[in-house]
Design an enzyme around this catalytic site. Structure first.
Site, PDB file in Angstrom:
ATOM      1  N   HIS A  94      17.119   1.228  -0.622  1.00  0.00           N
ATOM      2  CA  HIS A  94      15.993   1.974  -0.061  1.00  0.00           C
ATOM      3  C   HIS A  94      16.336   2.395   1.360  1.00  0.00           C
ATOM      4  O   HIS A  94      16.834   1.592   2.148  1.00  0.00           O
ATOM      5  CB  HIS A  94      14.724   1.111  -0.030  1.00  0.00           C
ATOM      6  CG  HIS A  94      13.582   1.812   0.653  1.00  0.00           C
ATOM      7  ND1 HIS A  94      12.807   2.747   0.011  1.00  0.00           N
ATOM      8  CD2 HIS A  94      13.132   1.753   1.935  1.00  0.00           C
ATOM      9  CE1 HIS A  94      11.916   3.228   0.861  1.00  0.00           C
ATOM     10  NE2 HIS A  94      12.093   2.645   2.032  1.00  0.00           N
ATOM     11  N   ASP A 173      -1.171  -0.266  -2.976  1.00  0.00           N
ATOM     12  CA  ASP A 173      -0.474   0.368  -1.852  1.00  0.00           C
ATOM     13  C   ASP A 173      -0.929   1.811  -1.691  1.00  0.00           C
ATOM     14  O   ASP A 173      -1.090   2.298  -0.572  1.00  0.00           O
ATOM     15  CB  ASP A 173       1.042   0.313  -2.045  1.00  0.00           C
ATOM     16  CG  ASP A 173       1.745   1.128  -0.972  1.00  0.00           C
ATOM     17  OD1 ASP A 173       1.569   0.778   0.216  1.00  0.00           O
ATOM     18  OD2 ASP A 173       2.405   2.133  -1.286  1.00  0.00           O
ATOM     19  N   ARG A 180      -4.492   3.896   5.718  1.00  0.00           N
ATOM     20  CA  ARG A 180      -3.668   3.807   6.945  1.00  0.00           C
ATOM     21  C   ARG A 180      -3.411   5.187   7.525  1.00  0.00           C
ATOM     22  O   ARG A 180      -3.407   5.379   8.748  1.00  0.00           O
ATOM     23  CB  ARG A 180      -2.344   3.109   6.618  1.00  0.00           C
ATOM     24  CG  ARG A 180      -2.501   1.617   6.383  1.00  0.00           C
ATOM     25  CD  ARG A 180      -1.248   1.037   5.740  1.00  0.00           C
ATOM     26  NE  ARG A 180      -0.091   1.242   6.575  1.00  0.00           N
ATOM     27  CZ  ARG A 180       1.163   1.350   6.104  1.00  0.00           C
ATOM     28  NH1 ARG A 180       1.410   1.285   4.817  1.00  0.00           N
ATOM     29  NH2 ARG A 180       2.163   1.516   6.938  1.00  0.00           N
ATOM     30  N   SER A 195       4.207  -2.330   2.169  1.00  0.00           N
ATOM     31  CA  SER A 195       4.084  -1.092   1.398  1.00  0.00           C
ATOM     32  C   SER A 195       5.402  -0.777   0.679  1.00  0.00           C
ATOM     33  O   SER A 195       5.426  -0.538  -0.531  1.00  0.00           O
ATOM     34  CB  SER A 195       3.693   0.028   2.371  1.00  0.00           C
ATOM     35  OG  SER A 195       3.827   1.289   1.784  1.00  0.00           O
ATOM     36  N   LYS A 199       6.510  -1.650  -3.676  1.00  0.00           N
ATOM     37  CA  LYS A 199       6.926  -0.611  -4.623  1.00  0.00           C
ATOM     38  C   LYS A 199       8.330  -0.882  -5.148  1.00  0.00           C
ATOM     39  O   LYS A 199       8.615  -0.710  -6.323  1.00  0.00           O
ATOM     40  CB  LYS A 199       6.872   0.761  -3.950  1.00  0.00           C
ATOM     41  CG  LYS A 199       5.449   1.275  -3.832  1.00  0.00           C
ATOM     42  CD  LYS A 199       5.358   2.564  -3.062  1.00  0.00           C
ATOM     43  CE  LYS A 199       5.628   2.369  -1.600  1.00  0.00           C
ATOM     44  NZ  LYS A 199       5.116   3.373  -0.703  1.00  0.00           N
TER      45      LYS A 199
HETATM   46  N1  URA Z   1       7.010   4.463   3.373  1.00  0.00           N
HETATM   47  C1  URA Z   1       6.158   3.731   2.601  1.00  0.00           C
HETATM   48  O1  URA Z   1       6.283   3.747   1.379  1.00  0.00           O
HETATM   49  N2  URA Z   1       5.200   3.002   3.206  1.00  0.00           N
HETATM   50  C2  URA Z   1       5.054   2.953   4.535  1.00  0.00           C
HETATM   51  O2  URA Z   1       4.185   2.261   4.999  1.00  0.00           O
HETATM   52  C3  URA Z   1       5.931   3.713   5.339  1.00  0.00           C
HETATM   53  C4  URA Z   1       6.906   4.463   4.730  1.00  0.00           C
END
Ligand code: URA
Length: 453
Positions: A94, A173, A180, A195, A199
């Protein structure tokens, strides 16, 4: 596929007490965090109370245990892929995002060709940064919206598959992120960590390599902020039983030479054929080395890098990419003939105003210029133009003479190109002397434990 935990929110707590607790610097228990996440997902706890809690979390911070609990609660708000039928180790990478950051398109087929399974769920461009899904969609026909069963069948056939987030993955999320976004609470490293990790862990992986960017084109401009986030994500992943490593890498100038969706696909095809710019190749080998090491395919990172080089030299990696493109409905003809990718109607060259050396490139501005050309979204609903972008001819440290090309702009709209030409001229800093120090590509590595190199 593991189903999310069912049932309505047990009324053991009161949301207002949990807001007060965080507001006053207290630490929430796992059960309290579960209550908040489940309650908001089911609609029992209203968005205004979660928003207040998010602001308290941003201001007060979260402990490591709270961060892991939040990650876990968001992860289990949706499905977690069950990949136990695959014998290969499941590993992903990632990146926190940057300009010209296209390594995923190289790493997925390289790692798969080397015997790992790579179930990659990626994102779209965010702000000035490009997104893997937008790049993949520049390949005519490529479908990033596969249902989960089809995703798993591509993964089984090719060793890798690349799609976007589905509604079933970490729905909490999605809700938290939307709150957010409009309450000034995106920037908390704890909330970013939960977050992203929720995922990624929903992919059912064994190991994850993080590429945390720092510099003028990154979200974390300061290295210490990048390191803080990287350590948090590594620790959170390890607490959840995953093998983790994070590389802090440079994003003070674009990675490689191509910026823009189809142009970046063209560049990754060069890398998969054993060519391409040095910085991009070096970073791909480094990240692939870590993927092979954490995926237990090699006993050191150095061996992992050698394996990646071998898989590119032998053509195995490009063939894996070809089969993934085919399986996901894309035109495999682009692999041998990249001119089948969308092409912009016009090009324009930006030249150097003087003799000297390139001492800096305003990286975020280059990304913004690509967005203005149409290569990204200025508003959520904007369509992306896959063909536009920039090809850089000079990078930091290069010598230039007056009128020599600095970059070529690929565009479809004269108006947009005029704005971008000025931005690109301003993005290059040319001085008489070369830069005193070149920034390293890899700033540091945050490993788990033991001998890595
Ligand atoms: N990317 C995400 O998936 N979440 C975040 O909070 C910031 C960047």
């Amino acid at each position: 596929m593991d189903k999310p935990a069912a049932g309505s929110t047990p009324h053991t707590f009161r949301a207002v007490d949990l807001i007060r607790k965080k507001r006053d610097g207290g630490e929430l228990s796992r059960a309290e965090i579960d209550y908040l996440v489940r309650g908001n997902t089911s609609g029992d706890i209203p968005d205004y109370q979660v928003s207040a809690w998010l602001m308290a979390a941003l201001l007060r911070g979260l402990s490591r245990a709270e961060t892991a609990a939040l990650t876990d609660a968001m992860l289990h708000s949706g499905v977690v892929l069950d990949l136990s039928a695959l014998s290969a180790r499941k590993v992903d990478k990632h990146s926190t995002g940057g300009v010209g950051d296209k390594t995923s398109l190289v790493l997925a087929p390289v790692a798969a060709a080397g015997g790992l399974a790579v179930p990659m769920i990626s994102g779209r461009g965010l702000g000035h940064t490009g997104g893997t899904l937008d790049k993949l969609e520049s390949i005519p026909g490529f479908n990033v919206n596969l249902p989960v069963d089809r995703f798993l069948s591509v993964l089984q056939k090719c060793g890798c598959a690349m799609i976007g987030q589905t509604a079933e993955i970490a729905p909490a999320d999605r809700k938290f992120y939307a709150l957010r976004d409009v309450t000034g609470t995106v920037e908390s490293p704890y909330l970013i960590c939960a977050s992203i990790m929720s995922k990624k862990l929903a992919e059912g992986i064994d190991a994850l390599v993080l590429d945390v960017k720092t510099g003028s084109g990154a979200f974390m401009k300061k290295e210490e902020d990048a390191v803080f986030l990287a350590e948090l994500m590594v620790e959170t992943g390890e607490r959840m039983g995953k093998k983790m490593a994070a590389l802090i890498t440079d994003m003070d100038q674009p990675l490689g030479l191509h910026v823009g969706n189809a142009l970046e696909v063209e560049e990754i095809l060069d890398v998969l054929r054993g060519e391409g710019p040095d910085d991009l190749r070096q970073l791909c080998f480094e990240l692939a080395g870590w993927m092979f090491y954490l995926g237990e395919r090699t006993s050191t990172v150095a061996e992992g890098k050698q394996l990646a080089e071998k898989l590119i030299r032998s053509g195995a990696a490009v063939e894996t990419f070809r089969s993934m493109v085919e399986q996901q409905g894309g035109d495999p003809g682009v692999i041998d003939d990249p001119k089948r990718l969308p092409q912009a109607k016009h090009t324009m060259v930006v030249t150097s105003p003087r003799d000297g050396y390139v001492t800096a490139i305003a990286c975020e501005q280059v990304g913004t210029a690509c967005v203005i050309l149409g290569g990204g979204r200025e508003r959520k609903e904007d369509a992306v133009d896959p063909a536009v972008g920039q090809v850089l001819h000079k990078k930091v440290g290069d010598r230039v003479t007056k009128s020599e090309p600095l970059c070529t702009i690929h565009y479809n709209s004269e108006d947009r190109a005029a704005r971008v030409t000025q931005l690109m001229e301003e993005s290059y800093r040319i001085d008489e002397a070369p830069p005193r120090q070149q920034r390293p590509l890899i700033h540091r590595v945050i490993p788990t434990t033991g001998e890595k190199n």
